[in-house]
Structures are given as C-alpha cells and as structure tokens.
Design an enzyme around this catalytic site. Structure first.
Site, PDB file in Angstrom:
ATOM      1  N   GLY A 266     -11.434  -8.717  28.946  1.00 30.32           N
ATOM      2  CA  GLY A 266     -12.437  -9.694  29.514  1.00 30.32           C
ATOM      3  C   GLY A 266     -13.754  -9.712  28.963  1.00 30.32           C
ATOM      4  O   GLY A 266     -14.677 -10.144  29.839  1.00 30.32           O
ATOM      5  N   THR A 267     -13.752  -9.775  27.542  1.00 33.28           N
ATOM      6  CA  THR A 267     -15.290 -10.076  27.077  1.00 33.28           C
ATOM      7  C   THR A 267     -15.328 -11.313  26.077  1.00 33.28           C
ATOM      8  O   THR A 267     -14.324 -11.282  25.462  1.00 33.28           O
ATOM      9  CB  THR A 267     -15.882  -8.656  26.324  1.00 33.28           C
ATOM     10  OG1 THR A 267     -17.187  -8.848  26.160  1.00 33.28           O
ATOM     11  CG2 THR A 267     -14.941  -8.105  25.453  1.00 33.28           C
ATOM     12  N   SER A 268     -16.245 -11.863  26.084  1.00 34.21           N
ATOM     13  CA  SER A 268     -16.301 -12.816  25.044  1.00 34.21           C
ATOM     14  C   SER A 268     -16.781 -12.104  23.713  1.00 34.21           C
ATOM     15  O   SER A 268     -16.585 -12.938  22.623  1.00 34.21           O
ATOM     16  CB  SER A 268     -17.621 -13.823  25.538  1.00 34.21           C
ATOM     17  OG  SER A 268     -18.884 -12.962  25.573  1.00 34.21           O
TER      18      SER A 268
ATOM     19  N   ARG B 210     -27.165 -10.588  43.633  1.00 30.48           N
ATOM     20  CA  ARG B 210     -26.163 -10.036  43.000  1.00 30.48           C
ATOM     21  C   ARG B 210     -25.453  -8.768  43.271  1.00 30.48           C
ATOM     22  O   ARG B 210     -24.403  -8.661  43.604  1.00 30.48           O
ATOM     23  CB  ARG B 210     -26.286 -10.002  41.240  1.00 30.48           C
ATOM     24  CG  ARG B 210     -26.397 -11.588  40.569  1.00 30.48           C
ATOM     25  CD  ARG B 210     -26.468 -11.464  39.196  1.00 30.48           C
ATOM     26  NE  ARG B 210     -25.567 -10.673  38.543  1.00 30.48           N
ATOM     27  CZ  ARG B 210     -25.818 -10.110  37.428  1.00 30.48           C
ATOM     28  NH1 ARG B 210     -26.812 -10.509  36.801  1.00 30.48           N
ATOM     29  NH2 ARG B 210     -24.835  -9.520  36.521  1.00 30.48           N
TER      30      ARG B 210
ATOM     31  N   HIS C 217     -24.666  -1.601  29.679  1.00 36.98           N
ATOM     32  CA  HIS C 217     -25.651  -2.748  30.008  1.00 36.98           C
ATOM     33  C   HIS C 217     -26.285  -2.101  31.485  1.00 36.98           C
ATOM     34  O   HIS C 217     -27.089  -2.922  32.046  1.00 36.98           O
ATOM     35  CB  HIS C 217     -24.935  -3.965  30.124  1.00 36.98           C
ATOM     36  CG  HIS C 217     -24.834  -4.614  28.781  1.00 36.98           C
ATOM     37  ND1 HIS C 217     -24.052  -5.654  28.507  1.00 36.98           N
ATOM     38  CD2 HIS C 217     -25.252  -4.050  27.597  1.00 36.98           C
ATOM     39  CE1 HIS C 217     -24.112  -5.894  27.272  1.00 36.98           C
ATOM     40  NE2 HIS C 217     -24.492  -5.086  26.806  1.00 36.98           N
TER      41      HIS C 217
ATOM     42  N   CYS D 224     -43.068   4.102  35.217  1.00 34.01           N
ATOM     43  CA  CYS D 224     -42.839   5.484  34.972  1.00 34.01           C
ATOM     44  C   CYS D 224     -41.369   5.884  34.864  1.00 34.01           C
ATOM     45  O   CYS D 224     -40.881   6.870  34.209  1.00 34.01           O
ATOM     46  CB  CYS D 224     -43.533   6.392  35.876  1.00 34.01           C
ATOM     47  SG  CYS D 224     -42.683   6.435  37.366  1.00 34.01           S
TER      48      CYS D 224
ATOM     49  N   ASN E 160      -7.348 -11.261  27.255  1.00 30.84           N
ATOM     50  CA  ASN E 160      -8.273 -12.317  27.597  1.00 30.84           C
ATOM     51  C   ASN E 160      -7.433 -13.538  27.838  1.00 30.84           C
ATOM     52  O   ASN E 160      -6.570 -13.829  27.006  1.00 30.84           O
ATOM     53  CB  ASN E 160      -9.315 -12.195  26.770  1.00 30.84           C
ATOM     54  CG  ASN E 160     -10.748 -13.008  27.043  1.00 30.84           C
ATOM     55  OD1 ASN E 160     -10.219 -14.120  27.686  1.00 30.84           O
ATOM     56  ND2 ASN E 160     -11.717 -12.802  26.672  1.00 30.84           N
ATOM     57  N   PRO E 161      -7.621 -14.426  28.933  1.00 33.95           N
ATOM     58  CA  PRO E 161      -6.825 -15.517  29.006  1.00 33.95           C
ATOM     59  C   PRO E 161      -7.390 -16.638  27.957  1.00 33.95           C
ATOM     60  O   PRO E 161      -6.715 -17.650  27.802  1.00 33.95           O
ATOM     61  CB  PRO E 161      -7.039 -16.048  30.474  1.00 33.95           C
ATOM     62  CG  PRO E 161      -8.339 -15.293  30.822  1.00 33.95           C
ATOM     63  CD  PRO E 161      -8.543 -13.978  29.988  1.00 33.95           C
TER      64      PRO E 161
ATOM     65  N   GLN F  59     -19.528  -3.323  29.949  1.00 33.15           N
ATOM     66  CA  GLN F  59     -20.763  -4.258  29.892  1.00 33.15           C
ATOM     67  C   GLN F  59     -21.157  -4.485  31.426  1.00 33.15           C
ATOM     68  O   GLN F  59     -22.288  -4.939  31.631  1.00 33.15           O
ATOM     69  CB  GLN F  59     -20.612  -5.287  28.954  1.00 33.15           C
ATOM     70  CG  GLN F  59     -20.321  -5.146  27.574  1.00 33.15           C
ATOM     71  CD  GLN F  59     -19.734  -6.229  26.893  1.00 33.15           C
ATOM     72  OE1 GLN F  59     -20.538  -7.237  26.611  1.00 33.15           O
ATOM     73  NE2 GLN F  59     -18.593  -6.314  26.561  1.00 33.15           N
TER      74      GLN F  59
HETATM   75  P1  OAD Z   1     -18.653 -13.462  29.163  1.00 34.32           P
HETATM   76  O1  OAD Z   1     -19.208 -14.076  30.619  1.00 34.32           O
HETATM   77  O2  OAD Z   1     -19.466 -13.733  27.842  1.00 34.32           O
HETATM   78  O3  OAD Z   1     -17.352 -13.521  28.715  1.00 34.32           O
HETATM   79  C1  OAD Z   1     -16.263 -13.359  29.914  1.00 34.32           C
HETATM   80  C2  OAD Z   1     -15.102 -13.277  29.085  1.00 34.32           C
HETATM   81  O4  OAD Z   1     -13.845 -13.039  30.143  1.00 34.32           O
HETATM   82  C3  OAD Z   1     -14.508 -14.746  28.523  1.00 34.32           C
HETATM   83  O5  OAD Z   1     -13.899 -14.237  27.167  1.00 34.32           O
HETATM   84  C4  OAD Z   1     -13.320 -14.991  29.437  1.00 34.32           C
HETATM   85  O6  OAD Z   1     -12.257 -15.758  28.628  1.00 34.32           O
HETATM   86  C5  OAD Z   1     -12.847 -13.818  30.078  1.00 34.32           C
HETATM   87  N1  OAD Z   1     -12.043 -13.898  31.382  1.00 34.32           N
HETATM   88  C6  OAD Z   1     -12.267 -14.929  32.245  1.00 34.32           C
HETATM   89  N2  OAD Z   1     -11.547 -14.383  33.313  1.00 34.32           N
HETATM   90  C7  OAD Z   1     -10.918 -13.408  33.043  1.00 34.32           C
HETATM   91  C8  OAD Z   1      -9.661 -12.939  33.669  1.00 34.32           C
HETATM   92  N3  OAD Z   1      -9.452 -13.063  35.024  1.00 34.32           N
HETATM   93  N4  OAD Z   1      -9.327 -11.873  32.993  1.00 34.32           N
HETATM   94  C9  OAD Z   1      -9.586 -11.367  31.815  1.00 34.32           C
HETATM   95  N5  OAD Z   1     -10.618 -11.958  31.152  1.00 34.32           N
HETATM   96  C10 OAD Z   1     -11.332 -13.106  31.503  1.00 34.32           C
HETATM   97  O7  OAD Z   1     -18.904 -11.768  29.632  1.00 34.32           O
HETATM   98  P2  OAD Z   1     -19.243 -10.543  28.805  1.00 34.32           P
HETATM   99  O8  OAD Z   1     -18.753 -10.722  27.410  1.00 34.32           O
HETATM  100  O9  OAD Z   1     -19.053  -9.403  29.510  1.00 34.32           O
HETATM  101  O10 OAD Z   1     -25.311  -8.902  29.306  1.00 34.32           O
HETATM  102  O11 OAD Z   1     -20.841 -10.844  28.554  1.00 34.32           O
HETATM  103  C11 OAD Z   1     -21.468  -9.821  27.723  1.00 34.32           C
HETATM  104  C12 OAD Z   1     -22.752  -9.870  28.317  1.00 34.32           C
HETATM  105  O12 OAD Z   1     -23.612 -10.970  28.147  1.00 34.32           O
HETATM  106  C13 OAD Z   1     -22.904  -9.359  29.755  1.00 34.32           C
HETATM  107  O13 OAD Z   1     -22.997  -7.747  29.866  1.00 34.32           O
HETATM  108  C14 OAD Z   1     -24.388  -9.588  30.087  1.00 34.32           C
HETATM  109  C15 OAD Z   1     -24.388 -10.970  29.273  1.00 34.32           C
HETATM  110  O14 OAD Z   1     -25.570 -11.647  29.164  1.00 34.32           O
HETATM  111  C16 OAD Z   1     -26.338  -8.672  29.853  1.00 34.32           C
HETATM  112  O15 OAD Z   1     -26.811  -9.474  30.836  1.00 34.32           O
HETATM  113  C17 OAD Z   1     -27.504  -8.028  28.804  1.00 34.32           C
END
Ligand code: OAD
Length: 242
Positions: free
Chosen positions: A188-190, A67, A115, A126, A214-215, A97
C-alpha cells in the site's frame, strides 16, 4: 498469488514495508488515491512543511489534531491483524510510512515509524516530548498549540514534513531490517516519496525477494519480484496464513 505465497513461505525474518494503503480499509484516507486521497483535497505545501508551520501554525496544528481524532476512532483491519499474527511463526519487523498506530494496536511488536507518529508531540524549539491531551472531537479550522513548559516553544506534530530529515533511529533500523530480511513484503505505498521509496531497492541489491500488495500500480517498478493486485485486507490474511 501462488508465487507470492511461495516467496513468503519459510521462517526467515520477514520485513513488512507499509504505506497509507495499509490503513485505507480502516477508513484512514491515503494521500494520493484519486477522489479520496488527502492531497486531492488539501495542499501539502500549506499543511505539511516547516514553512507552513512558520506561516500559519494554528491551521497546521488544527489539521493534525483532527487527523489524530479520526485515527483514534479507526480500528486495525484484517491486513494489520494478519501481519501481527505472523509473529507467532517468525521474526517480523514492520517499517511504516504511516503516522497512525494501527500496527501497534493490531499487536505488532516491532514497528519503525520512518515518517514519525501523529501521537508523538514535541516542542518545536527544544524537542522535549509534550503531553497535549485528547484532540477536539469536531473538525476545527484553527487551534493554537500548547506552549512548552521548559522553553516556551510550541508543541508540534511528531510527523516528518516535506523538506525535513527522517528521524535517524527508525531509518537506521529500517535499513538494517530490510538488508537482513529473508523476504520483504511491500504493502500500500505509491513508492513515490524518498528516501522511504528506496528501501525495496536495497533489498533487491541484497538479492532479497520483494513481494508487493497493491490494488493499483506503484512507482516501485523493477524493485518488485512478485506483484499481488489486491487490497491489504484481502491479500494479507491469504498470503501470510494460507
Ligand atoms: P500514497 O497515498 O501515496 O499511496 C497509497 C497507495 O496505497 C497507492 O499506491 C494505492 O494504490 C494503495 N492502496 C489504496 N488502497 C489500498 C488498499 N486497500 N490496500 C493496499 N493498497 C492500497 O501513500 P504513501 O505511499 O504511504 O508523507 O505516501 C507516502 C508519503 O507521502 C506519506 O507517508 C506522506 C505522504 O505525503 C509525509 O507526509 C512525509
């Protein structure tokens, strides 16, 4: 869009809370999107937990190094650039995040990684930071991590795994920023992973407007005052630089 622009106008402190969707248009996959999300293809329990590390560290290390390679080849998209450009007019704090470095490479000066970061390797015993060299340029199933020169522990990815505490410094900075903002922009977060998903609610409790880009739908629900159904790359230049 007009209501969101109005909420974002003014020169008070702006806090931008970002999730994986922020980097999607840079080619970095999200976690939960149907078809393309990482957790559709990989089992988080096998790759993103302390138990997975204890059981099969070579597989976990190889996956995170891959990654890193992918993110190193990605470029900030117009959304990252619009957020960075907004600093010219007002205080902007990014709380992300994301474990990538695309906000920094776009030029944002204040970025809190709640995160962690793909690039902040540290000893799993350590905690010393470790320089592990460039990642392999090809996907590889298993890779043995380097050994810590101080204590003999293993180098681990500098990210937060499920079941781990968030690092206190960026978390405290995030809470301070959100509760003293003029407006909070969530991109862009779920909104499903806590405690990060509780940050917009802190703004609401402090009567600070929350704009969401968010789309698709998210779990933030009534924490959002104005919702813009568009991608980060489309919406942020228009919202922040009308
Ligand atoms: P997610 O994959 O859960 O959610 C991504 C979000 O981005 C969704 O709501 C999509 O609709 C939206 N999305 C997709 N394409 C987009 C775009 N071009 N512009 C704007 N939004 C868009 O990702 P996170 O919410 O970031 O944690 O996930 C939260 C955490 O879950 C991550 O940090 C990670 C994961 O497990 C750890 O690894 C601890």
């Amino acid at each position: 869009m007009t209501e969101a622009r109005l909420a974002l106008s003014g020169d008070g402190p702006l806090v931008v809370l970002t999730g994986a969707g922020m980097s999607a248009e840079s080619g970095v996959p999200t976690f939960r999107d149907a078809h393309t999300g990482l957790w559709q293809r990989y089992d988080p329990a096998a790759l993103a937990t302390p138990e997975a590390w204890a059981r099969d560290r070579d597989t976990v290390w190889a996956w995170y190094r891959w990654r890193e390679h992918l993110v190193s080849g990605a470029e900030p998209n117009p959304g990252h650039l619009a957020v960075a450009r907004a600093q010219a007019d007002r205080d902007v704090v990014v709380v992300t995040q994301n474990v990538d470095d695309l906000h920094e490479r776009a030029g944002s000066g204040s970025v809190h990684h709640v995160h962690g970061s793909l690039f902040a390797h540290r000893c799993d015993t350590c905690g010393a930071s470790m320089d592990v060299g460039p990642p392999p340029a090809e996907p590889i199933d298993r890779l043995t991590p380097p050994v810590c020169g101080r204590c003999g522990g293993w180098s681990r990815p500098g990210v937060v795994w499920f079941g781990e505490m968030l690092p206190s410094q960026p978390w405290n900075a995030a809470v301070d920023a959100v509760t003293s903002a003029a407006v909070v922009l969530v991109v862009g977060t779920s909104g499903l992973v806590h405690p990060a998903a509780s940050l917009p609610g802190l703004a609401v409790d402090a009567r600070i407007p929350v704009v969401e880009v968010n789309p698709g739908p998210s779990g933030l629900g009534s924490d959002v005052s104005v919702y813009v159904r568009a991608t980060a790359g489309q919406a942020l230049p228009a919202l922040l630089h009308p």
